[in-house]
Scaffold this active site. Structure first.
Site, PDB file in Angstrom:
ATOM      1  N   HIS A 195       0.825  -1.212   0.000  1.00 48.27           N
ATOM      2  CA  HIS A 195       0.000   0.000   0.000  1.00 48.27           C
ATOM      3  C   HIS A 195       0.856   1.256   0.000  1.00 48.27           C
ATOM      4  O   HIS A 195       0.444   2.295  -0.504  1.00 48.27           O
ATOM      5  CB  HIS A 195      -0.985  -0.027   1.171  1.00 48.27           C
ATOM      6  N   ARG A 302     -10.580   3.866  -1.608  1.00 48.71           N
ATOM      7  CA  ARG A 302     -10.080   3.081  -0.465  1.00 48.71           C
ATOM      8  C   ARG A 302     -10.385   3.849   0.833  1.00 48.71           C
ATOM      9  O   ARG A 302      -9.527   4.553   1.369  1.00 48.71           O
ATOM     10  CB  ARG A 302      -8.576   2.856  -0.592  1.00 48.71           C
ATOM     11  N   ARG A 338     -15.461   1.575  -1.527  1.00 45.35           N
ATOM     12  CA  ARG A 338     -15.189   0.297  -0.867  1.00 45.35           C
ATOM     13  C   ARG A 338     -15.315   0.455   0.644  1.00 45.35           C
ATOM     14  O   ARG A 338     -14.813   1.423   1.215  1.00 45.35           O
ATOM     15  CB  ARG A 338     -13.758  -0.152  -1.211  1.00 45.35           C
ATOM     16  N   GLU A 436     -10.393 -11.168  -4.585  1.00 47.50           N
ATOM     17  CA  GLU A 436      -8.965 -11.055  -4.285  1.00 47.50           C
ATOM     18  C   GLU A 436      -8.442 -12.237  -3.484  1.00 47.50           C
ATOM     19  O   GLU A 436      -7.271 -12.296  -3.148  1.00 47.50           O
ATOM     20  CB  GLU A 436      -8.617  -9.721  -3.615  1.00 47.50           C
ATOM     21  N   ASP A 460      -3.933  -8.300  -4.139  1.00 47.18           N
ATOM     22  CA  ASP A 460      -4.109  -9.367  -3.154  1.00 47.18           C
ATOM     23  C   ASP A 460      -4.252 -10.721  -3.830  1.00 47.18           C
ATOM     24  O   ASP A 460      -3.746 -11.729  -3.327  1.00 47.18           O
ATOM     25  CB  ASP A 460      -5.327  -9.085  -2.265  1.00 47.18           C
ATOM     26  N   ARG A 470       2.939  -9.134  -0.077  1.00 42.88           N
ATOM     27  CA  ARG A 470       3.139  -7.961  -0.930  1.00 42.88           C
ATOM     28  C   ARG A 470       3.935  -6.851  -0.263  1.00 42.88           C
ATOM     29  O   ARG A 470       4.386  -5.908  -0.914  1.00 42.88           O
ATOM     30  CB  ARG A 470       1.787  -7.434  -1.462  1.00 42.88           C
ATOM     31  N   CYS A 507      -9.255  -3.501 -10.390  1.00 37.74           N
ATOM     32  CA  CYS A 507      -8.838  -2.258  -9.740  1.00 37.74           C
ATOM     33  C   CYS A 507      -7.491  -2.407  -9.042  1.00 37.74           C
ATOM     34  O   CYS A 507      -7.051  -1.510  -8.341  1.00 37.74           O
ATOM     35  CB  CYS A 507      -9.908  -1.772  -8.764  1.00 37.74           C
TER      36      CYS A 507
END
Ligand code: PEP
Ligand code: MG
Length: 575
Positions: A195, A302, A338, A436, A460, A470, A507
Site C-alpha cells: 500500500h 479506499r 469500498r 482477491e 491481493d 506484498r 482495480c
C-alpha cells in the site's frame, strides 16, 4: 563518489534532488552508565530531545492538510499534551540522576511504568490512549538518537528538491505526503504492490522501494537521481550523468503534457469497443486529479485511509461529508466506494494487534463483521451520500457465502435504521464484491449469485495465489502478474462473470500497468480502475489497440506455461 542502487520502481519518471534521510524503524534501547559529573549533561540532552519533539509536533500541526478531518489536529494536540505532562517530560530526568543511566534507558523505564498503569485502567477510552503514549515516547527516543520521527515538509526554497530516503514507510506516512511537495521518495523495504507503493503512485512522483541499504549508504543532502521507471537511484552522479538525466526528465515531462490532450477523448479501441477507465482514490482530495486525468468514474475509493493518522474513528457525519464530497465532485459519474479494508498493513493502532500473519488475519470484511456497529456506521454514511450521484458499494476480501450474506444483512439493517429516521438514500444501490482471494475466484458463483458487480483486486489475488507477502521486499521479485496461474485465474473470472452477466472490473495495480493493457482487454476485460497518474498512458494504449488482433495472442498466452514464450508473446502483443 558516485554509486547506484537497484530496487523496484513503483512509480515512473525521473527526479533529481537532495537526499533527506528519515527513519521509521523501531529502536532498540541499551542501558549504559553515566558518570555522576555528567548526569546534568545527560538531563540536558533529554530536555533537548523533548524540545525537538515539541517543535516537530508544532510543525506537524501547522501543516495539517486543508480539508483533513478535524480529529487530525486533535490527535496532534493530544500528543503535545502527553509530551508536556511531567510523567513523560520530567520523570526520566529524575531516573537519570538517581540511576546514573543514559536518557534512552530512563525514558524506556518511565514509559514501561506508565504503560503498566494504563493496562490497569478499566475505562476503554483511556486504555486506548496507551498507544499514544508509546508513539510520543518513540518520537522522543528518535530525537535522542538524532533521527527525526516525522516527515518534515521541504524547506521554502522551491529549487531545492528533496528526495526522501527512508528505511520503511507506512501507507499512513505516505498519505501525509499528499500535502508536501517532495520530488521523490525511496525506501529500503516494501514490495511493488504494497500500500505504501500504491499511495506513492497516486502522488505522481517517481518512487522506488526494496533498495535494501539506501538508508545506510546515502548521506544527508547528497544529490540523488531517482529513475522510477528503471528502479534505480544514482547517488552523487558525475556531471555528464546528471546532464543526461536532466534531459530525460524534460522529455518525460513533455510526454506527460502530450498525453493530457487525450483527457476528453473517449477510450475506444480501434475496432470500436468502449472501455471504461476509472480512477482509484484514497482521499476525497484525490478526485480533482482523477477528473483532470479524464477518468469517467471512481472505480475504487479506499475509504480506510479516512481512518488512518488519527487516534479515534471518523463518525458517521464526518464520513458522510467525505463521501458526499466525492459524489458531488464526480457530478453524476459512477463512484465505487469500498467499505474499509483495515488490518494487515493498514492498522488503526499500529502498535498493537499485529497478528502473526496479518495479511491472512483479521482484515477488511472479516474485521467489519467482528465490529458490526462500526461497519453499520460506515454503511449508513455511504447510504446517506448515495443520493448525491451514482454510488456503488464494494466489499473487500470476500471469501465465502456467509460473509456476503452477513454483509448484505448489515446493509439491510443500516437501510432500515435510515428508513426509521425518514432519511432518504438510493434504494437500488448496487453492491459488489472484490475478487482477491483465490477461493472466491475459483468458486465465483458464491459471489455472482449474491452481488451486482465484481472488481478484481489483483494485488491481493496475486499475493495469495503466489504466496508472496506484498509488503515483503525479500520476495518482491517473485511478484509476477504473468504467472500462468494468474492468467488462467483472470480468464476464468472474466468468462464466468460474463456468463453470469455480472459486470467485472480490475482495480489492482495490473490495471494501471500499460504493458498489460492489451493482455487484459484480450482476456475480456472492459473496465479498468487505476491511479490517475497512469490513466492517460493506458488510454493512449486502448486507442491504439485492436481487440481482433490482440485476442488470438492472448489465447496463445493462456495455452503456454513457458515464461520465456509468455514474455515473447507479450512483446508481440505490445509491439
Ligand atoms: C487489490 O488487492 O488489488 C486492491 C485493489 O485492493 P488493495 O490494494 O487496497 O488491497
Ligand atoms: Mg486488496
Amino acid at each position: 563518489m558516485s554509486f547506484t542502487i537497484h530496487g523496484i520502481g513503483v512509480s515512473g519518471g525521473i527526479a533529481i534532488g537532495h537526499a533527506h534521510l528519515v527513519s521509521h524503524s523501531k529502536l532498540e534501547v541499551a542501558r549504559y552508565e553515566i558518570p555522576v559529573d555528567q548526569t546534568a549533561e545527560e538531563c540536558a540532552r533529554f530536555d533537548l530531545a523533548v524540545q525537538a519533539v515539541h517543535g516537530e509536533l508544532d510543525q506537524l500541526r501547522s501543516s495539517v492538510p486543508v480539508g483533513a478531518p478535524a480529529e487530525f489536529a486533535a490527535f496532534i494536540d493530544l500528543h503535545l499534551m502527553i509530551l508536556n505532562d511531567s510523567t513523560l517530560s520530567a520523570a526520566p530526568r529524575t531516573i537519570i540522576e538517581t540511576e546514573r543511566c543514559n536518557a534512552e534507558w530512563a525514558l524506556k523505564i518511565q514509559t514501561d511504568e506508565l504503560l503498566q498503569q494504563f493496562d490497569a485502567i478499566e475505562d476503554s477510552y483511556l486504555r486506548e490512549r496507551r498507544a499514544d503514549v508509546i508513539q510520543v515516547a518513540q518520537r522522543v527516543m528518535k530525537a535522542l538518537s538524532g533521527q527525526p520521527g516525522y516527515m518534515p515538509p521541504p524547506s521554502g526554497d522551491s529549487n531545492r528538491n528533496l528526495v526522501l530516503v527512508a528505511h520503511d514507510l507506512s501507507p499512513a506516512d505516505v498519505v501525509l505526503f499528499k500535502q508536501h511537495q517532495f520530488a521523490s521518495f525511496v525506501t529500503d523495504l516494501g514490495g511493488a504492490t504494497s500500500h505504501t507503493a500504491i499511495v506513492a503512485r497516486s502522488l505522481n512522483i517517481p518512487c522506488i522501494v526494496a533498495l535494501h541499504h539506501a538508508r545506510q549508504l546515502v548521506r544527508e543532502n547528497e544529490i540523488i537521481i531517482v529513475d522510477g521507471s528503471q528502479g534505480v537511484i544514482i547517488v552523487d552522479p558525475d556531471p555528464q550523468v546528471l546532464a543526461e538525466y536532466q534531459l530525460r526528465q524534460r522529455e518525460f515531462g513533455l510526454e506527460r503534457q502530450k498525453l493530457r490532450r487525450l483527457r476528453d477523448t473517449p477510450a475506444r479501441t480501434l475496432d470500436g469497443t468502449d472501455i471504461e477507465l476509472y480512477a482509484n482514490i484514497e482521499l476525497p482530495g484525490d478526485v480533482a486529479l482523477a477528473v483532470d486525468s479524464g477518468a469517467t468514474g471512481i472505480g475504487l475509493f479506499r475509504t480506510e485511509f479516512l481512518y488512518l493518522n488519527r487516534t479515534d474513528l471518523p463518525d458517521e457525519d464526518e464520513q458522510f461529508e467525505a463521501y458526499r464530497r466525492v459524489m458531488e465532485e464526480m457530478e453524476g459519474q459512477p463512484v465505487t466506494i469500498r467499505t474499509y479494508d483495515l488490518g494487515a498493513d493498514k492498522q488503526i493502532d499500529d502498535i498493537a494487534r499485529l497478528a502473526p500473519n496479518p495479511a491472512l488475519g483479521l482484515r477488511a470484511i472479516r474485521l467489519c463483521l467482528t465490529e458490526p456497529k462500526r461497519f453499520i456506521t460506515q454503511l449508513r454514511a455511504m447510504l446517506r451520500a448515495s443520493r448525491y450521484g451514482k454510488m456503488k458499494i464494494l466489499i473487500p476480501m470476500l471469501m465465502n457465502a456467509s460473509e456476503v450474506d452477513q454483509a448484505l444483512l448489515l446493509l439491510e439493517q443500516a437501510k432500515r435504521s435510515l428508513d426509521d429516521e425518514g432519511i432518504t438514500y438510493d434504494r437500488s444501490i448496487p453492491v459488489g464484491g472484490m475478487v482477491e482471494i483465490p477461493a472466491a475466484a475459483l468458486a465465483l458463483g458464491l459471489l455472482t449469485k449474491r452481488l451486482d458487480f465484481l472488481s478484481v483486486g489483483t494485488n491481493d489475488l496475486i499475493q495469495y495465489l503466489l504466496a508472496i507477502d506484498r509488503t515483503d521486499d525479500t520476495v518482491a521479485h517473485l511478484y509476477d502478474p504473468l504467472h500462468p496461474a494468474v492468467l488462467t485465474l483472470l480468464a476464468h473470472i472474466f468468462t464466468t462473470a460474463a456468463k453470469a452477466k455480472i459486470p467485472v472490473a480490475v482495480c489492482g495495480e495490473m490495471a494501471g500497468d500499460v504493458t498489460l493493457t492489451r493482455l487484459l482487454l484480450g482476456l475480456g476485460l472492459r473496465q479498468l480502475s487505476m491511479h490517475s497518474a497512469h490513466l492517460p498512458e493506458v488510454k493512449q494504449r486502448v486507442l491504439k489497440t485492436s481487440l481482433a488482433d490482440s485476442q488470438p495472442i492472448t489465447r496463445r498466452m493462456l495455452r503456454t506455461t513457458d515464461p520465456v514464450k509468455l514474455r515473447n508473446l507479450l512483446d508481440k502483443l505490445n509491439g
